[in-house]
Design an enzyme around this catalytic site. Sequence first.
Site, short mmCIF file in Angstrom:
data_model
loop_
_atom_site.label_atom_id
_atom_site.label_comp_id
_atom_site.label_asym_id
_atom_site.label_seq_id
_atom_site.Cartn_x
_atom_site.Cartn_y
_atom_site.Cartn_z
N LYS A 1 0.82 -1.22 0.00
CA LYS A 1 0.00 0.00 0.00
C LYS A 1 0.85 1.27 0.00
O LYS A 1 0.56 2.20 -0.73
CB LYS A 1 -0.92 0.05 1.22
CG LYS A 1 -1.99 -1.01 1.27
CD LYS A 1 -2.99 -0.71 2.38
CE LYS A 1 -2.37 -0.64 3.76
NZ LYS A 1 -1.90 -1.94 4.30
N ARG B 1 -10.05 1.59 9.26
CA ARG B 1 -9.44 0.28 9.46
C ARG B 1 -10.43 -0.72 10.03
O ARG B 1 -10.14 -1.89 10.12
CB ARG B 1 -8.29 0.49 10.45
CG ARG B 1 -7.24 -0.56 10.50
CD ARG B 1 -6.24 -0.42 9.38
NE ARG B 1 -4.94 -0.95 9.75
CZ ARG B 1 -3.79 -0.41 9.42
NH1 ARG B 1 -3.75 0.70 8.71
NH2 ARG B 1 -2.67 -0.97 9.79
N ARG C 1 11.06 -6.77 5.10
CA ARG C 1 11.00 -5.34 5.36
C ARG C 1 11.55 -5.02 6.74
O ARG C 1 12.19 -3.99 6.94
CB ARG C 1 9.55 -4.84 5.23
CG ARG C 1 9.44 -3.34 5.36
CD ARG C 1 8.07 -2.83 4.95
NE ARG C 1 7.10 -3.01 6.00
CZ ARG C 1 5.80 -2.75 5.87
NH1 ARG C 1 5.33 -2.34 4.70
NH2 ARG C 1 4.98 -2.92 6.85
N ARG D 1 11.49 -1.45 11.23
CA ARG D 1 10.24 -1.07 11.90
C ARG D 1 10.05 -1.93 13.15
O ARG D 1 10.20 -3.14 13.10
CB ARG D 1 9.04 -1.27 10.96
CG ARG D 1 8.72 -0.05 10.15
CD ARG D 1 7.58 -0.28 9.21
NE ARG D 1 6.34 -0.70 9.86
CZ ARG D 1 5.15 -0.58 9.28
NH1 ARG D 1 5.05 -0.05 8.07
NH2 ARG D 1 4.07 -0.99 9.90
N ARG E 1 -0.77 -8.67 13.26
CA ARG E 1 -1.33 -7.61 12.39
C ARG E 1 -2.18 -8.23 11.28
O ARG E 1 -3.20 -7.67 10.89
CB ARG E 1 -0.21 -6.74 11.83
CG ARG E 1 0.30 -5.77 12.90
CD ARG E 1 1.62 -5.13 12.53
NE ARG E 1 1.53 -4.37 11.30
CZ ARG E 1 2.49 -4.33 10.38
NH1 ARG E 1 3.60 -5.03 10.54
NH2 ARG E 1 2.33 -3.61 9.32
P1 AMP Z 1 0.34 0.66 8.77
O1 AMP Z 1 1.58 1.41 8.46
O2 AMP Z 1 -0.86 1.15 8.02
O3 AMP Z 1 0.51 -0.83 8.66
O4 AMP Z 1 0.01 0.95 10.31
C1 AMP Z 1 0.93 0.61 11.33
C2 AMP Z 1 0.24 0.61 12.68
O5 AMP Z 1 -0.30 1.93 12.95
C3 AMP Z 1 -0.94 -0.33 12.82
O6 AMP Z 1 -0.55 -1.65 13.13
C4 AMP Z 1 -1.71 0.34 13.96
O7 AMP Z 1 -1.08 0.11 15.21
C5 AMP Z 1 -1.54 1.82 13.64
N1 AMP Z 1 -2.62 2.31 12.74
C6 AMP Z 1 -2.51 2.72 11.45
N2 AMP Z 1 -3.69 3.09 10.95
C7 AMP Z 1 -4.60 2.90 11.94
C8 AMP Z 1 -5.99 3.10 12.07
N3 AMP Z 1 -6.74 3.55 11.03
N4 AMP Z 1 -6.58 2.79 13.24
C9 AMP Z 1 -5.87 2.35 14.30
N5 AMP Z 1 -4.55 2.12 14.24
C10 AMP Z 1 -3.91 2.40 13.10
#
Ligand code: AMP
Length: 188
Positions: free
Chosen positions: A14, A89, A128, A134, A145
Site C-alpha cells: 500500500k 481500518r 521489510r 520497523r 497484524r
Molecule cells: P500501517 O503502516 O498502516 O501498517 O500501520 C501501522 C500501525 O499503525 C498499525 O498496526 C496500527 O497500530 C496503527 N494504525 C494505522 N492506521 C490505523 C488506524 N486507522 N486505526 C488504528 N490504528 C492504526
Amino acid sequence: MTRMLIVGPPGAGKGTQSKRISEELNIVAISTGDIFRENIKGETDLGKEAKKYVDAGELVPDSVTNRMVEDRLTWDDAAEGFLLDGYPRNLSQVAAFDEISSRLDVKLDVVLELTADTEELTSRLVQRAETDGRTDDNEDVIRHRLEVFQKETAPMIEEYRQRGLLQQVDGLGEIETVNARIMDALKA
Ligand code: AMP
C-alpha cells in the site's frame, strides 16, 4: 479531483503504491501508519499515546485515530483530493469517517483494495523488518497484524463493496505491473 482510500493487508504494498498514485493523480497521500510513526519518533503526546498499540500490532483507539484524521483532512493540501492509506481500518472508523466526510463535505469516489496471499505477505514483512527496522515488523507482531486485518478490516472492506465503491487489484507482482493494474482499475 479524486478522493480515495487504499486498503489491503499489511505488506501488500500500500505504501509504495500510494506514493505512485498520489504523484500520478496529483493528490496528497495520507498514511495514518506514517503519522503515528512520525509522532512516535518525535515523542509527541500523540506518539506517546500510540506507541504501545503500534508496537504490539494493535489498532490505536478509534477516538485518537478519528480525531487525528479529521484534523489532517482540513489542511490545505487535502482540498484538491486525497488518498487515505490505512484508514478507516474497522467498521467503527467507517461510521466515524462517514460523519467526518459529511462535516467536511468530502465524498469518497473509490476504495481500492490491494489483494495478496498471507504466506507471501509474511515473508515480505519479515524482509521489510530487516531493511526498514520497523519495531512492529517482528514475526509475532506481523502474524498478529494479519489477524487484526482479517478480523477488523475485512468486514470494513465488505461494507464498501456493498456501497459499490470497491475496486480490487492483485497486489502481487512488480511495482510497475501493480501500478499499471491500479491505473486501469481507476479508469474503469
Ligand atoms: P500501517 O503502516 O498502516 O501498517 O500501520 C501501522 C500501525 O499503525 C498499525 O498496526 C496500527 O497500530 C496503527 N494504525 C494505522 N492506521 C490505523 C488506524 N486507522 N486505526 C488504528 N490504528 C492504526
